[in-house]
Design a protein around this motif. Sequence first.
Motif, PDB file in Angstrom:
ATOM      1  N   ILE A  89       0.851  -1.193   0.000  1.00  0.00           N
ATOM      2  CA  ILE A  89       0.000   0.000   0.000  1.00  0.00           C
ATOM      3  C   ILE A  89       0.882   1.236   0.000  1.00  0.00           C
ATOM      4  O   ILE A  89       1.837   1.334   0.781  1.00  0.00           O
ATOM      5  CB  ILE A  89      -0.939   0.010   1.222  1.00  0.00           C
ATOM      6  N   ILE A  90       0.551   2.167  -0.878  1.00  0.00           N
ATOM      7  CA  ILE A  90       1.274   3.435  -0.974  1.00  0.00           C
ATOM      8  C   ILE A  90       0.323   4.570  -0.599  1.00  0.00           C
ATOM      9  O   ILE A  90      -0.821   4.597  -1.043  1.00  0.00           O
ATOM     10  CB  ILE A  90       1.835   3.652  -2.389  1.00  0.00           C
ATOM     11  N   GLU A  91       0.795   5.483   0.200  1.00  0.00           N
ATOM     12  CA  GLU A  91       0.006   6.644   0.599  1.00  0.00           C
ATOM     13  C   GLU A  91       0.576   7.887  -0.076  1.00  0.00           C
ATOM     14  O   GLU A  91       1.772   8.146   0.004  1.00  0.00           O
ATOM     15  CB  GLU A  91       0.070   6.819   2.117  1.00  0.00           C
ATOM     16  N   MET A  92      -0.306   8.643  -0.742  1.00  0.00           N
ATOM     17  CA  MET A  92       0.150   9.889  -1.344  1.00  0.00           C
ATOM     18  C   MET A  92      -1.002  10.895  -1.409  1.00  0.00           C
ATOM     19  O   MET A  92      -2.162  10.535  -1.242  1.00  0.00           O
ATOM     20  CB  MET A  92       0.754   9.661  -2.726  1.00  0.00           C
ATOM     21  N   ASP A  93      -0.655  12.138  -1.658  1.00  0.00           N
ATOM     22  CA  ASP A  93      -1.620  13.226  -1.729  1.00  0.00           C
ATOM     23  C   ASP A  93      -2.134  13.369  -3.158  1.00  0.00           C
ATOM     24  O   ASP A  93      -1.384  13.173  -4.114  1.00  0.00           O
ATOM     25  CB  ASP A  93      -0.939  14.523  -1.275  1.00  0.00           C
ATOM     26  N   GLY A  94      -3.413  13.708  -3.286  1.00  0.00           N
ATOM     27  CA  GLY A  94      -3.988  13.867  -4.606  1.00  0.00           C
ATOM     28  C   GLY A  94      -4.105  15.302  -5.052  1.00  0.00           C
ATOM     29  O   GLY A  94      -4.665  15.586  -6.124  1.00  0.00           O
ATOM     30  N   GLY A  95      -3.580  16.230  -4.253  1.00  0.00           N
ATOM     31  CA  GLY A  95      -3.724  17.641  -4.559  1.00  0.00           C
ATOM     32  C   GLY A  95      -2.533  18.266  -5.234  1.00  0.00           C
ATOM     33  O   GLY A  95      -2.432  19.492  -5.298  1.00  0.00           O
ATOM     34  N   GLY A  96      -1.620  17.453  -5.731  1.00  0.00           N
ATOM     35  CA  GLY A  96      -0.464  17.979  -6.432  1.00  0.00           C
ATOM     36  C   GLY A  96       0.770  18.168  -5.577  1.00  0.00           C
ATOM     37  O   GLY A  96       1.836  18.525  -6.091  1.00  0.00           O
ATOM     38  N   SER A  97       0.666  17.932  -4.262  1.00  0.00           N
ATOM     39  CA  SER A  97       1.824  18.097  -3.381  1.00  0.00           C
ATOM     40  C   SER A  97       2.845  16.988  -3.573  1.00  0.00           C
ATOM     41  O   SER A  97       4.042  17.200  -3.378  1.00  0.00           O
ATOM     42  CB  SER A  97       1.374  18.142  -1.914  1.00  0.00           C
ATOM     43  N   HIS A  98       2.363  15.801  -3.917  1.00  0.00           N
ATOM     44  CA  HIS A  98       3.241  14.660  -4.160  1.00  0.00           C
ATOM     45  C   HIS A  98       3.263  14.352  -5.644  1.00  0.00           C
ATOM     46  O   HIS A  98       2.206  14.238  -6.281  1.00  0.00           O
ATOM     47  CB  HIS A  98       2.770  13.437  -3.365  1.00  0.00           C
ATOM     48  N   LEU A  99       4.438  14.189  -6.190  1.00  0.00           N
ATOM     49  CA  LEU A  99       4.592  14.037  -7.629  1.00  0.00           C
ATOM     50  C   LEU A  99       4.471  12.579  -8.062  1.00  0.00           C
ATOM     51  O   LEU A  99       5.223  11.727  -7.581  1.00  0.00           O
ATOM     52  CB  LEU A  99       5.959  14.580  -8.058  1.00  0.00           C
ATOM     53  N   PRO A 100       3.553  12.267  -8.972  1.00  0.00           N
ATOM     54  CA  PRO A 100       3.490  10.902  -9.512  1.00  0.00           C
ATOM     55  C   PRO A 100       4.826  10.455 -10.100  1.00  0.00           C
ATOM     56  O   PRO A 100       5.156   9.265 -10.058  1.00  0.00           O
ATOM     57  CB  PRO A 100       2.407  11.016 -10.599  1.00  0.00           C
ATOM     58  N   ALA A 101       5.607  11.393 -10.629  1.00  0.00           N
ATOM     59  CA  ALA A 101       6.895  11.046 -11.246  1.00  0.00           C
ATOM     60  C   ALA A 101       7.849  10.394 -10.259  1.00  0.00           C
ATOM     61  O   ALA A 101       8.788   9.694 -10.665  1.00  0.00           O
ATOM     62  CB  ALA A 101       7.544  12.305 -11.831  1.00  0.00           C
ATOM     63  N   GLU A 102       7.621  10.596  -8.951  1.00  0.00           N
ATOM     64  CA  GLU A 102       8.513  10.020  -7.938  1.00  0.00           C
ATOM     65  C   GLU A 102       8.012   8.676  -7.410  1.00  0.00           C
ATOM     66  O   GLU A 102       8.630   8.081  -6.531  1.00  0.00           O
ATOM     67  CB  GLU A 102       8.693  11.028  -6.800  1.00  0.00           C
ATOM     68  N   LEU A 103       6.907   8.194  -7.949  1.00  0.00           N
ATOM     69  CA  LEU A 103       6.323   6.927  -7.514  1.00  0.00           C
ATOM     70  C   LEU A 103       7.238   5.719  -7.738  1.00  0.00           C
ATOM     71  O   LEU A 103       7.323   4.835  -6.872  1.00  0.00           O
ATOM     72  CB  LEU A 103       4.985   6.722  -8.223  1.00  0.00           C
ATOM     73  N   PRO A 104       7.950   5.607  -8.885  1.00  0.00           N
ATOM     74  CA  PRO A 104       8.747   4.399  -9.133  1.00  0.00           C
ATOM     75  C   PRO A 104       9.751   4.063  -8.045  1.00  0.00           C
ATOM     76  O   PRO A 104      10.005   2.879  -7.769  1.00  0.00           O
ATOM     77  CB  PRO A 104       9.447   4.716 -10.461  1.00  0.00           C
ATOM     78  N   GLN A 105      10.337   5.074  -7.390  1.00  0.00           N
ATOM     79  CA  GLN A 105      11.336   4.764  -6.370  1.00  0.00           C
ATOM     80  C   GLN A 105      10.702   4.077  -5.155  1.00  0.00           C
ATOM     81  O   GLN A 105      11.353   3.272  -4.478  1.00  0.00           O
ATOM     82  CB  GLN A 105      12.081   6.028  -5.949  1.00  0.00           C
TER      83      GLN A 105
END
Length: 236
Positions: A89-105
């Motif tokens: 499970i991955i937790e991230m923000d949907g408002g643009g604060s967290h970049l999808p581009a950094e998901l692979p790491q």
Amino acid sequence: MKKTIIVMPVANEEETIGSTLQGIIDFGYDNLLIYPVIDSYSKDKTEEIIRSFEGTGKVKCIFYEKSTGVISCYLEGYRQALNDGAERIIEMDGGGSHLPAELPQFIEALDEGYECVWGSRFIKGGGMEHDPLYRKVLSGGGTILSNIVLGTKLKDMTSGYEAFQRHVLEKFDFDKFLSTGHMYQTEMKFYCRNYTYKEVPIHYIAGKSSLKWKAVKEALVILFKLKKYEKEVIKK
């Protein structure tokens, strides 16, 4: 890859949610799903946009009627992800604060076998953009204070971009968490301190701040309760 679900509380984010979801889908990961969790606080077209993505087979919109705020939405997302068989499970923000581009790491670190992966703004390669100075001071100072009080050793104790192997979250009674606001991220990291972990650099893009000084006072109260309270949260 192993079934991975991204939990993403959202509200009034019609300007960013579409690009965030599309950015994740565009990676083309097999077995990666996104669970945006929304409640009645959201008044714009956020829910409508999310539901327009459900036809992709990658997105499941969760409307949480019993929500008491953003943290309750995080925890409900965890419950549903676990119930639906998520292995990570991955937790991230949907408002643009967290970049999808950094998901692979995060996915790579989970593949390497780490039990927890923490996004960090304060390690080499990380950073904060558009954040006012007082927020940077609170985040950095909060990390230092938390490490001193709790005996943790992370470079960033307040970031909300993070990932877990399934067995980690299975250990928690989500109804027993103390935090209902910003302190939640620190509380989770404290409970996970004995698991193997890796910190990966993230760039936090600040949006409209919801942090109030009252919340800072509440966070300090919770901080000094955590060591005694831990046994209530961890399932036997």
